[in-house]
Design a protein around this motif. Structure first.
Motif, PDB file in Angstrom:
ATOM      1  N   SER A 118       0.610  -1.232   0.018  1.00 11.63           N
ATOM      2  CA  SER A 118       0.085   0.236   0.096  1.00 11.63           C
ATOM      3  C   SER A 118       0.999   1.001   0.037  1.00 11.63           C
ATOM      4  O   SER A 118       0.381   2.465  -0.486  1.00 11.63           O
ATOM      5  CB  SER A 118      -1.007  -0.066   1.306  1.00 11.63           C
ATOM      6  N   ASP A 119       2.168   1.103   0.311  1.00  8.52           N
ATOM      7  CA  ASP A 119       2.978   2.371   0.581  1.00  8.52           C
ATOM      8  C   ASP A 119       3.645   2.594  -0.912  1.00  8.52           C
ATOM      9  O   ASP A 119       4.471   1.850  -1.294  1.00  8.52           O
ATOM     10  CB  ASP A 119       4.095   2.154   1.613  1.00  8.52           C
ATOM     11  N   GLU A 120       3.049   3.591  -1.652  1.00 13.65           N
ATOM     12  CA  GLU A 120       3.566   3.943  -2.866  1.00 13.65           C
ATOM     13  C   GLU A 120       5.060   4.255  -3.024  1.00 13.65           C
ATOM     14  O   GLU A 120       5.605   3.895  -4.057  1.00 13.65           O
ATOM     15  CB  GLU A 120       2.588   5.118  -3.584  1.00 13.65           C
ATOM     16  N   LYS A 121       5.365   4.809  -1.882  1.00 13.65           N
ATOM     17  CA  LYS A 121       7.112   5.323  -1.926  1.00 13.65           C
ATOM     18  C   LYS A 121       7.773   3.950  -2.058  1.00 13.65           C
ATOM     19  O   LYS A 121       8.873   3.838  -2.595  1.00 13.65           O
ATOM     20  CB  LYS A 121       7.402   6.050  -0.888  1.00 13.65           C
ATOM     21  N   GLN A 122       7.376   2.989  -1.263  1.00 20.47           N
ATOM     22  CA  GLN A 122       8.186   1.799  -0.939  1.00 20.47           C
ATOM     23  C   GLN A 122       7.981   0.841  -2.503  1.00 20.47           C
ATOM     24  O   GLN A 122       9.257   0.290  -2.779  1.00 20.47           O
ATOM     25  CB  GLN A 122       7.686   0.928  -0.042  1.00 20.47           C
ATOM     26  N   VAL A 123       6.876   0.984  -2.992  1.00 20.59           N
ATOM     27  CA  VAL A 123       6.779   0.368  -4.172  1.00 20.59           C
ATOM     28  C   VAL A 123       7.696   1.128  -5.268  1.00 20.59           C
ATOM     29  O   VAL A 123       8.459   0.156  -6.067  1.00 20.59           O
ATOM     30  CB  VAL A 123       5.269   0.464  -4.786  1.00 20.59           C
ATOM     31  N   ARG A 124       7.889   2.384  -5.291  1.00 21.28           N
ATOM     32  CA  ARG A 124       8.663   2.902  -6.330  1.00 21.28           C
ATOM     33  C   ARG A 124      10.117   2.593  -6.126  1.00 21.28           C
ATOM     34  O   ARG A 124      10.961   2.531  -6.881  1.00 21.28           O
ATOM     35  CB  ARG A 124       8.590   4.478  -6.233  1.00 21.28           C
ATOM     36  N   GLU A 125      10.655   2.578  -4.734  1.00 15.73           N
ATOM     37  CA  GLU A 125      11.883   2.155  -4.394  1.00 15.73           C
ATOM     38  C   GLU A 125      12.348   0.764  -4.802  1.00 15.73           C
ATOM     39  O   GLU A 125      13.165   0.762  -5.260  1.00 15.73           O
ATOM     40  CB  GLU A 125      11.903   2.535  -2.717  1.00 15.73           C
ATOM     41  N   LEU A 126      11.262   0.175  -4.463  1.00 21.01           N
ATOM     42  CA  LEU A 126      11.646  -1.465  -4.900  1.00 21.01           C
ATOM     43  C   LEU A 126      11.684  -1.708  -6.494  1.00 21.01           C
ATOM     44  O   LEU A 126      12.629  -2.400  -6.780  1.00 21.01           O
ATOM     45  CB  LEU A 126      10.336  -2.350  -4.278  1.00 21.01           C
ATOM     46  N   LYS A 127      10.673  -1.186  -7.157  1.00 15.16           N
ATOM     47  CA  LYS A 127      10.874  -1.053  -8.516  1.00 15.16           C
ATOM     48  C   LYS A 127      12.211  -0.254  -9.106  1.00 15.16           C
ATOM     49  O   LYS A 127      12.701  -1.067  -9.847  1.00 15.16           O
ATOM     50  CB  LYS A 127       9.578  -0.525  -9.353  1.00 15.16           C
TER      51      LYS A 127
END
Length: 201
Positions: A118-127
């Motif tokens: 759910s954390d969009e920042k975390q998703v961007r960092e992982l991607k």
């Protein structure tokens, strides 16, 4: 220190021999004339993983930590069966299929994980981190989306011919069944008409 039965069977020396075999294979088999192929990678990956799992179980048993051994054993058996299946026949095709399936599943599971965050920042960092790893692979794929698309296509193309063959077999069997059923029905109708025409004694 291995278990008494492992020592008795010489399993430690067998594992050392297996480690040496992998080194010998890389030193002698693969060169410019005989490059490492996809099916080779599948076989060597499974073989190495089996050795590593055996070593891990030994270490856990030595430390008297056996709660995770069943999970490792299950994975060991699965990989052993995969290896037997690949080596049995059609080795190139099966080895390639195994590796493509593994990569496809890895991308699919990663996508599922990213979709559930759910954390969009975390998703961007992982991607961004995943994209960096993919770029380092020296392929035409530059992003996670590229990799997912590539392996999804490979996966679908890999199994499409088998699915089509199965569908064709299914249709042939169905047609044969319908022909037999119609023939039996026709015979039954003829027998009924014959009985109606001939008076019963």
């Amino acid at each position: 220190m291995a278990t008494e039965e492992c020592e008795e069977l010489g399993m430690d020396s067998l594992v050392r021999d297996c480690d040496e075999v992998i080194g010998i294979i890389f030193d002698s088999k693969f060169d410019d004339k005989h490059p490492l192929e996809v099916f080779d990678t599948a076989i060597l990956t499974l073989y190495s993983s089996l050795i590593d799992k055996y070593k891990t179980v030994n270490i856990l048993q030595d430390q008297r930590v056996t709660t995770e051994v069943n999970l490792i054993e299950r994975s060991f058996i699965e990989q052993y069966v995969y290896l037997l299946f690949i080596l049995d026949k059609h080795t190139k095709e099966r080895g390639r299929a195994y590796l493509i399936n593994q990569r496809y599943e890895s991308y699919r599971q990663t996508k599922r994980l990213l979709d559930n965050l759910s954390d969009e920042k975390q998703v961007r960092e992982l991607k961004a981190s995943i994209d960096g790893i993919i770029k380092a692979d020296r392929t035409d794929r530059q992003t996670f989306a590229d990799g997912l698309s590539y392996f999804s296509g490979k996966f679908e193309n890999l199994f499409k011919p088998a699915l089509l063959r199965n569908e064709q077999k299914r249709r042939k069997l169905l047609a044969k069944f319908i022909i037999q059923r119609n023939s039996q029905q026709h015979q039954a109708d003829r027998s009924t008409r014959f009985c109606l025409m001939v008076p019963c004694q």
